[in-house]
Design a protein around this motif. Structure first.
Motif, PDB file in Angstrom:
ATOM      1  N   SER A   1     -82.814  38.585  74.272  1.00 23.80           N
ATOM      2  CA  SER A   1     -82.975  37.643  73.177  1.00 23.80           C
ATOM      3  C   SER A   1     -83.016  38.409  71.869  1.00 23.80           C
ATOM      4  CB  SER A   1     -84.259  36.823  73.346  1.00 23.80           C
ATOM      5  OG  SER A   1     -84.464  35.958  72.251  1.00 23.80           O
ATOM      6  N   ALA A   2     -82.270  37.932  70.879  1.00 21.86           N
ATOM      7  CA  ALA A   2     -82.303  38.552  69.557  1.00 21.86           C
ATOM      8  C   ALA A   2     -83.708  38.434  68.982  1.00 21.86           C
ATOM      9  CB  ALA A   2     -81.291  37.897  68.640  1.00 21.86           C
ATOM     10  N   LEU A   3     -84.150  39.491  68.299  1.00 22.67           N
ATOM     11  CA  LEU A   3     -85.532  39.557  67.843  1.00 22.67           C
ATOM     12  C   LEU A   3     -85.591  40.324  66.524  1.00 22.67           C
ATOM     13  CD1 LEU A   3     -88.453  38.830  68.926  1.00 22.67           C
ATOM     14  CD2 LEU A   3     -88.599  41.205  69.657  1.00 22.67           C
ATOM     15  N   ARG A   4     -86.352  39.815  65.612  1.00 15.71           N
ATOM     16  CA  ARG A   4     -86.627  40.534  64.367  1.00 15.71           C
ATOM     17  C   ARG A   4     -87.947  41.281  64.528  1.00 15.71           C
ATOM     18  NH1 ARG A   4     -87.687  37.822  58.383  1.00 15.71           N
ATOM     19  NH2 ARG A   4     -87.959  39.791  57.233  1.00 15.71           N
ATOM     20  N   ILE A   5     -87.906  42.592  64.321  1.00 17.62           N
ATOM     21  CA  ILE A   5     -89.089  43.440  64.467  1.00 17.62           C
ATOM     22  C   ILE A   5     -89.560  43.853  63.079  1.00 17.62           C
ATOM     23  CG2 ILE A   5     -90.005  45.562  65.468  1.00 17.62           C
ATOM     24  CD1 ILE A   5     -87.712  45.424  67.504  1.00 17.62           C
ATOM     25  N   VAL A   6     -90.835  43.623  62.808  1.00 11.78           N
ATOM     26  CA  VAL A   6     -91.417  43.963  61.513  1.00 11.78           C
ATOM     27  C   VAL A   6     -92.562  44.944  61.734  1.00 11.78           C
ATOM     28  CG1 VAL A   6     -92.536  43.078  59.432  1.00 11.78           C
ATOM     29  CG2 VAL A   6     -90.796  41.709  60.586  1.00 11.78           C
ATOM     30  N   GLY A   7     -92.408  46.131  61.156  1.00 11.72           N
ATOM     31  CA  GLY A   7     -93.477  47.116  61.201  1.00 11.72           C
ATOM     32  C   GLY A   7     -94.377  46.970  59.986  1.00 11.72           C
TER      33      GLY A   7
END
Length: 886
Positions: free
Chosen positions: A111-117
């Motif tokens: 699944s496409a996912l936006r990762i925010v650090g």
């Protein structure tokens, strides 16, 4: 006076409720479609904006990177020491994909996912929507898990998409392989699937050491943010590749991404309303014609001419008001149903995701209601003027009534000429507003031309059938020729609906035909493989080194071509342009569908590298004003080098760009546009660069996509199986044949135009309802005439044939006018609206079979309605109706 006029209007409604009911239904349908499109679009944009505010928060100022590689985190330390800054929250934004951590990873869907650090110690003060909320996995929440390098916190959309819960194991894809995490809790931010991790873990595990995507700043109270930012720039403290960003930049980008699609849908939704206006004209014209004795009597009794006009307009205003109210209520229901079943996508692919909450744009809804009222009043204006010019004394004696002479042709010619002039004007604010006005002017001119057209075409038909001399046919043609008022009221609705339907049909057929031809050149290989199904996640999903060589040696593979797509953000408020790296060879036209000639490479001196040449897509050239031979600058640097290459010096690279800017040269790599190519896949532009040039500039040899040509006789299924074995379970490739990609592309195209076809169907239905209502009213009003014909010896069957022949003559003339007008409008849609809206050009394609079917359906439906109505009116009641004049 007004109360008397109102009483007369109520009496007209009681005696002929069907007549105004048809007009009311037409206005209601148009308002319902227009308002539902506005509601759906507003809801989708509001949902995206709300989710974005949760992720971006409300900082006083934002520093953002121009590209996905980010900027050096040394800027973070510099701002943290600034006297005007109270707090700096660093953010690293990564697009990737995720899958559940299982014993069989290849079987786990991605699944496409936006990762925010984020820095959990600072994020709560600026972006509380990203604050991790640890789950109680044991006896108490693991509060320190927010700093753990393997902890990930998911929003509700991501939890549902991945079917995981706190405590489950999860894998996130990075450029160096799959990274193992555990779901330690949740975040409140909504919108698309989102994961939050500690920023140090994000930098280390996703090969972004020393890089940041943005800095959210809180300034000390009393600090003027605009003045402080200006001073920061003037002092030269802002590195190249970093910009001050507005909080709504991303919202503006998505709004621009879907704006042309939304505007086109809105205009198409008004098609039914426009046809409804002509239907109001037809119904009111017929009403005024049939009420001539009553209006004349009112005039003799003292009703002024202007009051007769007011009476007709007031009746139409009531129709418009009730229709608009009914349409707004129906539009809200349609929008709610569409959001529940389809989401806010509308078929265009711009708002994929969950079902947004219904928003209420009061201004847009009020405008739709006002348009419905205006359509009804404008449609009734000309019949109202005819009622005003009525001569009461002559009308009562049967010697005069409504004007029946030859209609002036100059208003129609003026409208048609105005439409041609408007079609030549440039877009306004990136939208083809003048072209839409041109379509409206052409349509109005065509409808105004209907009386003259009927008067011209009917005599031609009369002369063509002169040899037959059948009494019924002769009588039908004579009446069709001289009953101009009746013919105009009937044919105008046919012309409006058919012309708009023909224009939409030709536009869609031309677009689809161009896409089919383009796919033949855009998909030359037999098999395609890519590392990820999502283009946004391609930054973290690369094919391993040496993989291309292994694939080239597989049995059945003749040759392999590798490519990569890199997003380039050229303008903050515009969607990114795609930099497409592939082997172009000595003849770029062999791999790209070029438009026009290709500029040869610039000559170079011995021992020097040649000038960089690129090829821009047609949309990119239109949006940024590029032409063949122009020198442009690409924001690509050595920061895109291979992960793990610690020898790169990003400070050296930034300093070099700073020196270039100080010398008057804008930063970026200069490149010469050598040609423009056709691309229907990327609406906001693409730039093709040879893979060897890209590697020389950036040192980046990574690829995402493969195109495979198979040997004669090779089985595609065997090659696909060999590819999957070579890739292994940690690299689940997305494979597709040329035929499947072609079919998928056409399915996406048809889905995008599904709403268009629906609106077209509604427009045709409204037009046919108008034809049916007009013909039915005319037939029912001619009972005395039918009775007289019966006394003169005509049988009931002959009377019915007479009515059918009249209707066929009128509708045939209207269909010919509508077809010609529709083709003219299609020329504007294909050659003006599409290039100005979507920056694509295409040849005009006339689907003769579908156009003939459209015209035939209108003709048959109209004649069938006339025959059915004539059967009702040509009975014994018609004979008895003659007694009313004795």
């Amino acid at each position: 006076m007004w109360s008397a006029l109102f009483s007369l209007s109520l009496a007209e409604w009681r005696h002929h409720p069907w007549r105004h009911g048809v007009a009311l239904l037409a206005v209601a349908l148009g308002v319902a479609l227009a308002s539902s499109v506005q509601l759906i679009n507003a809801s989708a944009l509001a949902e995206f904006s709300q989710a974005l505010r949760a992720v971006n928060g409300q900082p006083d100022a934002v520093l953002a990177a121009d590209g996905r590689e980010g900027f050096d985190d040394a800027l973070y330390a510099r701002l943290a020491l600034d006297e005007a800054v109270a707090l700096v929250s660093p953010v690293l934004d990564i697009s990737s994909q995720a899958r559940r951590d299982s014993a069989q990873p290849a079987d786990s869907p991605r699944s496409a996912l936006r990762i925010v650090g984020i820095d959990a110690l600072k994020v709560a003060s600026v972006t509380p929507g990203l604050m991790p909320r640890p789950a109680a996995l044991g006896t108490a929440p693991e509060r320190l898990s927010v700093l753990a390098p393997d902890a990930v916190f998911l929003n509700p959309t991501a939890l549902a998409a991945l079917a995981v819960a706190p405590g489950d194991a999860l894998q996130l894809q990075s450029a160096s392989g799959w990274q193992h995490f555990r779901v330690a809790g949740t975040v409140a931010a909504g919108g698309a699937p989102l994961a939050v991790i500690d920023i140090a873990a994000a930098q280390a595990r996703f090969d972004r050491t020393g890089r940041l995507s943005r800095l959210d700043l809180r300034l000390l109270p009393g600090t003027d943010a605009a003045s402080w930012q200006a001073g920061f720039v003037q002092a030269g403290a802002l590195p190249v590749g970093v910009r001050w960003a507005a909080a709504d930049d991303a919202v503006q980008r998505v709004s621009n991404l879907s704006r042309a699609y939304r505007v086109n849908l809105g205009v198409l939704a008004l098609v039914a309303l426009l046809v409804g206006g002509f239907l109001v004209y037809s119904v009111v014209s017929l009403s005024v014609a049939q009420r001539t004795p009553s209006l004349a009597l009112l005039g003799v009794l003292g009703l002024a001419a202007r009051d007769r006009r007011r009476l007709v307009l007031m009746e139409s205003a009531v129709v418009g008001s009730l229709g608009s109210a009914l349409g707004l209520a129906a539009g809200a229901g349609l929008a709610a149903l569409a959001l529940r079943l389809l989401g806010g996508d509308l078929g265009g692919g711009y708002f994929a995701g969950g079902a947004p909450t219904l928003a209420w744009p009061v201004g847009a809804l009020a405008a739709c209601g006002a348009l419905g009222l205006a359509a009804a009043v404008i449609g009734a204006w000309w019949p109202a003027r005819q009622a005003e010019r009525l001569s009461p004394a002559l009308a009562l004696k049967g010697l005069g009534g409504l004007h029946t002479g030859r209609a002036p042709i100059w208003p129609a010619l003026a409208l048609l000429a105005g439409g041609v002039v408007l079609a030549l004007l440039p877009p306004v604010g990136g939208l083809p507003l003048a072209a839409y006005a041109a379509v409206a002017a052409l349509l109005a001119g065509g409808v105004v031309l209907v009386p003259a057209g009927v008067q011209t075409l009917i005599p031609l038909l009369d002369r063509a059938l002169a040899g037959a001399r059948h009494p019924v046919a002769l009588l039908a043609l004579r009446r069709a020729r001289f009953a101009r008022q009746t013919a105009s009221a009937t044919v105008s609705g046919v012309v409006a609906s058919l012309a708009l339907s023909v224009a939409i049909t030709v536009m869609v057929a031309s677009f689809r035909g161009a896409v089919v031809d383009w796919l033949d050149s855009a998909l030359p290989a037999d098999l395609y493989a890519r590392s990820t199904p999502s283009a946004a996640a391609a930054d973290q999903a690369f094919l391993p080194p040496g993989f291309v060589e292994l694939v080239a040696r597989l049995p059945g593979v003749d040759r392999v071509s590798a490519s990569r797509q890199v997003p380039l953000q050229l303008r903050p408020t515009q969607p990114a342009v795609v930099l497409l790296t592939r082997t172009l060879g000595a003849d770029p036209a062999a791999t790209l569908p070029m438009l026009g000639a290709v500029r040869p490479p610039s000559p170079t001196a011995p021992g020097q590298a040649g000038e960089l040449g690129v090829f821009v897509s047609e949309p990119a050239a239109a949006i940024y004003g590029w032409q063949v031979g122009d020198l442009i600058r690409l924001p690509i640097t050595e920061a895109a080098a291979q992960p793990g290459d610690t020898s790169r010096d990003t400070n050296r690279e930034a300093n070099a760009d700073t020196r270039a800017a100080s010398l008057g040269n804008p930063p970026g790599v200069p490149a010469r546009v050598r040609g423009i190519w056709r691309d229907y896949a990327r609406q906001f532009g693409a730039i093709a660069i040879d893979a060897a040039d890209y590697r020389r500039l950036t040192g980046d040899a990574r690829v995402n996509d493969l195109a495979l040509w198979l040997k004669p006789g090779a089985a595609p299924a065997d090659v696909e199986a060999a590819l999957r074995r070579t890739a292994g379970p940690d690299l689940p490739l997305e494979l597709a044949s040329t035929a499947s990609l072609r079919a998928l592309s056409l399915r996406i195209f048809d889905r995008s135009f599904a709403v268009t076809f629906y609106l077209q169907t509604v427009a045709i239905a409204v037009g046919l309802v108008g034809v049916a209502a007009s013909l039915s009213a005319q037939v029912l009003a001619r009972r005395k005439e039918f009775g007289l014909l019966a006394h003169l010896g005509l049988t009931r069957r002959q009377v019915i044939a007479l009515v059918g022949a009249e209707a066929a003559a009128w509708l045939l003339a209207g269909s010919l006018i509508g077809l010609a007008l529709g083709v003219a409008m299609a020329v504007v849609l294909v050659h003006v609206v599409n290039p100005q809206s979507f920056h694509w050009t295409m040849p005009l394609l006339l689907p003769v079979d579908r156009l003939a079917a459209l015209a035939g359906a209108v003709l048959l439906a109209g004649v069938a309605t006339a025959l059915w109505s004539a059967r009702r009116a040509a009975g014994r009641s018609a004979v008895l109706a003659v007694k009313e004049d004795w």
